[in-house]
Design a protein around this motif. Structure first.
Motif, PDB file in Angstrom:
ATOM      1  N   LEU A 100       7.612   5.567   6.376  1.00  0.00           N
ATOM      2  CA  LEU A 100       7.376   6.610   6.488  1.00  0.00           C
ATOM      3  C   LEU A 100       8.075   7.885   6.132  1.00  0.00           C
ATOM      4  CD1 LEU A 100       5.061   4.889   8.366  1.00  0.00           C
ATOM      5  CD2 LEU A 100       4.976   7.485   9.734  1.00  0.00           C
ATOM      6  N   ASN A 101       8.194   8.225   4.821  1.00  0.00           N
ATOM      7  CA  ASN A 101       9.485   9.329   4.902  1.00  0.00           C
ATOM      8  C   ASN A 101       8.627  11.058   4.211  1.00  0.00           C
ATOM      9  OD1 ASN A 101      12.148   7.738   5.135  1.00  0.00           O
ATOM     10  ND2 ASN A 101      10.827   5.531   2.702  1.00  0.00           N
ATOM     11  N   ARG A 102       9.630  11.620   4.982  1.00  0.00           N
ATOM     12  CA  ARG A 102       9.815  12.741   4.503  1.00  0.00           C
ATOM     13  C   ARG A 102       8.165  12.653   5.115  1.00  0.00           C
ATOM     14  NH1 ARG A 102      12.184  10.801   1.020  1.00  0.00           N
ATOM     15  NH2 ARG A 102      10.430  10.406  -0.721  1.00  0.00           N
ATOM     16  N   LEU A 110       3.703  -1.465   3.805  1.00  0.00           N
ATOM     17  CA  LEU A 110       3.009   0.309   3.652  1.00  0.00           C
ATOM     18  C   LEU A 110       4.005   1.513   3.468  1.00  0.00           C
ATOM     19  CD1 LEU A 110       0.406   0.001   7.002  1.00  0.00           C
ATOM     20  CD2 LEU A 110      -0.515  -1.154   4.865  1.00  0.00           C
ATOM     21  N   TYR A 111       4.278   1.823   2.630  1.00  0.00           N
ATOM     22  CA  TYR A 111       4.847   3.011   2.284  1.00  0.00           C
ATOM     23  C   TYR A 111       4.081   4.008   3.214  1.00  0.00           C
ATOM     24  CZ  TYR A 111       7.103  -1.553   0.861  1.00  0.00           C
ATOM     25  OH  TYR A 111       7.424  -3.039   1.259  1.00  0.00           O
ATOM     26  N   VAL A 112       4.465   5.493   3.055  1.00  0.00           N
ATOM     27  CA  VAL A 112       3.601   6.649   3.363  1.00  0.00           C
ATOM     28  C   VAL A 112       4.990   7.248   2.952  1.00  0.00           C
ATOM     29  CG1 VAL A 112       2.879   8.392   4.368  1.00  0.00           C
ATOM     30  CG2 VAL A 112       2.309   5.767   4.297  1.00  0.00           C
ATOM     31  N   SER A 113       5.091   8.477   2.193  1.00  0.00           N
ATOM     32  CA  SER A 113       6.037   9.548   1.910  1.00  0.00           C
ATOM     33  C   SER A 113       5.949  11.016   1.537  1.00  0.00           C
ATOM     34  CB  SER A 113       7.297   8.730   0.619  1.00  0.00           C
ATOM     35  OG  SER A 113       6.752   8.490  -0.241  1.00  0.00           O
ATOM     36  N   ASP A 114       6.181  11.549   1.391  1.00  0.00           N
ATOM     37  CA  ASP A 114       5.906  13.243   0.710  1.00  0.00           C
ATOM     38  C   ASP A 114       4.037  14.105   1.758  1.00  0.00           C
ATOM     39  OD1 ASP A 114       8.998  13.685  -0.814  1.00  0.00           O
ATOM     40  OD2 ASP A 114       7.878  12.037  -1.484  1.00  0.00           O
ATOM     41  N   ILE A 159       0.652  -1.003  -0.410  1.00  0.00           N
ATOM     42  CA  ILE A 159      -0.031   0.139  -0.303  1.00  0.00           C
ATOM     43  C   ILE A 159       0.594   0.965   0.133  1.00  0.00           C
ATOM     44  CG2 ILE A 159      -2.016   1.229   1.570  1.00  0.00           C
ATOM     45  CD1 ILE A 159      -2.175  -1.606   0.283  1.00  0.00           C
ATOM     46  N   HIS A 160       0.749   2.080  -0.632  1.00  0.00           N
ATOM     47  CA  HIS A 160       1.275   3.593  -1.071  1.00  0.00           C
ATOM     48  C   HIS A 160       0.341   4.615  -1.074  1.00  0.00           C
ATOM     49  CE1 HIS A 160       5.199   0.790  -3.155  1.00  0.00           C
ATOM     50  NE2 HIS A 160       3.895   0.204  -3.345  1.00  0.00           N
ATOM     51  N   MET A 161       1.216   5.670  -0.510  1.00  0.00           N
ATOM     52  CA  MET A 161       0.388   7.157  -0.025  1.00  0.00           C
ATOM     53  C   MET A 161       1.724   7.652  -0.606  1.00  0.00           C
ATOM     54  SD  MET A 161      -1.681   8.736   2.696  1.00  0.00           S
ATOM     55  CE  MET A 161      -3.197   8.020   2.092  1.00  0.00           C
ATOM     56  N   THR A 162       1.355   8.589  -1.567  1.00  0.00           N
ATOM     57  CA  THR A 162       2.596  10.007  -1.358  1.00  0.00           C
ATOM     58  C   THR A 162       2.188  10.876  -1.470  1.00  0.00           C
ATOM     59  OG1 THR A 162       2.445   8.554  -4.182  1.00  0.00           O
ATOM     60  CG2 THR A 162       4.619   7.949  -2.909  1.00  0.00           C
TER      61      THR A 162
END
Length: 487
Positions: free
Chosen positions: A444-446, A415-419, A373-376
């Motif tokens: 959780l990046n940036r 689970l990849y959440v960034s920017d 699951i990605h959220m950017t």
């Protein structure tokens, strides 16, 4: 627990998605299609949508539609749809004006087109949505009142135009109160699914069951297009692609502040694009689902390859919810360049503030899986929850309605959440996983949050957690882990 599968249920399940009626496939071959290419951090197939540019038009007034007669308009729309389908393809045009109607059942190779200034005003009389049709209620299949717009087993089907859908809501608002007879009906339906009662025998459009219909449901359809329309109000979930493949929803605007008024609920569907939309909801803006418990295990149709991009959210419980109906599994989801533009307060008419930007919810009964699951590139003003929340004990009213018949935990990983940029939130990330089934691989990046009112990051039973998070004004990070976890 292995559930027996009857032949009819199997044929109507996920494995039947490519096996639509032969006559439908023959006709569909004459209608041109286009392929929409969608970049994603996973293998996202091209999405096929119908192209009606060369199709004939069928004006509903030519078939007897009247702005003062619901029965005549309902009949005219049905006749126009039949004519368009019989012609091989067609655009059924609703001209400017307000047109009272009951249910609308679409057919293959038909585009229901609402001209600018056109409003379809749907009755709230339950008898206008009978006979009952095969549908679902919160992840369990049944026969219930027809969705206001319904398509079953169709290929190349569309709803387009600058017009408006506006259901009368008086009766549905009363039904949303969920008195005891309604709750008893939900328990009975769950028990029928548990006993593997054939779907046709699960007749729910009777007595005081009061299971509200969806506004729009595409059930077991392929090559679905919805674009440009606006929606004001919904009896239940607003737009529900169920067991569909290749769906594009773009440039629609929804304002629906009632109970259970999710915006779009892709369920057990594959290859879905939702873009350039505005959501003003009384429940989740978008909620990806894959069925509930026994029914979903029977159908075995994961929801996968869903991209949501360039959307604006005014109100809604979550920007993106995953579950809690997720028993067939959910994977490959991308939310990109979406922005919560509300003031975070909701409104008096059941609009709600955003709780979380990404919320994964399940419980000990669901089984299934959640992964990738990605959220950017998401922003928000003030939110009542956080950027990412994961809860593994979400049962709502079902906690006391029914015991746990079958216990199946849900593995959650990737689970990849960034920017992300949020002005104010209660927290940044809160994950409460089951000790027996830790959540794995969370990044959780940036992530930037102006202020938090509670501990910014709390993780319980998480294996593989990393973050680069900036909080201008917040408390310390706290992690509670099982002995094998690492952060």
């Amino acid at each position: 627990m292995k559930m027996p599968v009857d032949r009819r249920s199997f044929l109507h399940g996920a494995c039947a998605l490519p096996l639509l009626n032969t006559s439908v496939l023959v006709r569909a071959a004459a209608l041109p299609t286009r392929t929409v290419t969608v970049p994603a951090p996973f293998d996202m197939p091209g999405i096929t949508v119908p192209d009606f540019r060369m199709s004939r038009t069928f004006l509903i007034t030519d078939f007897g539609a009247s702005p003062v007669d619901k029965a005549r308009t309902s009949t005219a729309i049905a006749r126009a749809i039949d004519a368009a389908n019989a012609a091989g393809s067609g655009i059924v045009v609703v001209p400017a004006g307000t047109w009272p109607t009951g249910k609308i059942h679409l057919k293959s190779n038909v585009n229901l087109h609402l001209a600018k200034g056109a409003t379809l005003r749907f009755s709230d009389e339950p008898q206008d949505y009978l006979p009952a049709v095969q549908t679902s209620w919160e992840g369990i299949e049944c026969f219930n009142y027809s969705p206001l717009i319904y398509a079953f087993g169709c290929e190349n089907v569309a709803i387009t135009g600058k017009g408006r859908l506006e259901p009368v809501l008086d009766r549905w608002t009363i039904w949303s109160a969920r008195p005891k007879p309604h709750m008893d009906a939900l328990v009975a339906l769950y028990n029928m699914a548990y006993r593997n009662v054939p779907v046709r025998e699960r007749q729910m459009a009777v007595g005081a069951n009061n299971l509200r219909p969806h506004l729009i449901q595409f059930n077991r359809c392929r090559n679905v297009l919805v674009e440009d329309i606006s929606i004001e109000g919904s009896p239940f979930w607003t737009l529900h692609p169920l067991l569909c493949r290749d769906v594009v929803i773009r440039r629609i605007s929804i304002r629906a502040h009632g109970h259970n008024n999710d915006g779009v609920d892709p369920e057990m569907s594959q290859n879905v694009l939702i873009e350039d939309c505005q959501f003003d909801q009384g429940d989740d803006a978008i909620s990806v689902k894959s069925g509930r418990d026994m029914d979903a295990w029977r159908l075995a149709a994961p929801c996968r390859n869903v991209v949501v991009r360039n959307c604006r959210i005014v109100n809604g419980h979550q920007l993106m919810a995953v579950g809690s109906e997720l028993s067939a599994g959910i994977e490959n989801i991308l939310v990109d360049n979406c922005h919560f533009i509300g003031d975070g307060k909701g409104a008096d008419d059941h609009a709600v503030p955003i709780n979380n930007l990404l919320f994964v919810k399940t419980n000990e009964r669901r089984g299934g899986f959640v992964k990738n699951i990605h959220m950017t590139n998401v922003s928000a003003t003030s939110i009542a929850g956080g950027v990412l929340a994961v809860e593994t004990d979400v049962l709502y009213q079902w906690k006391t309605l029914l015991p746990t018949y079958v216990r199946r935990l849900t593995p959650i990983e990737g689970l990849y959440v960034s920017d992300i940029d949020v002005k104010a939130a209660k927290f940044v990330c809160r994950i409460t996983a089951d000790r027996q089934m830790p959540v794995r691989d969370v990044q959780l990046n940036r992530v930037r949050v102006g202020t938090t009112t509670e501990t910014p990051i709390v993780t319980e039973n998480v294996i593989g957690f990393s973050t680069t998070t900036t909080v201008r004004d917040g408390g310390p990070t706290r992690a509670k882990r099982n002995p094998s976890a690492r952060s």
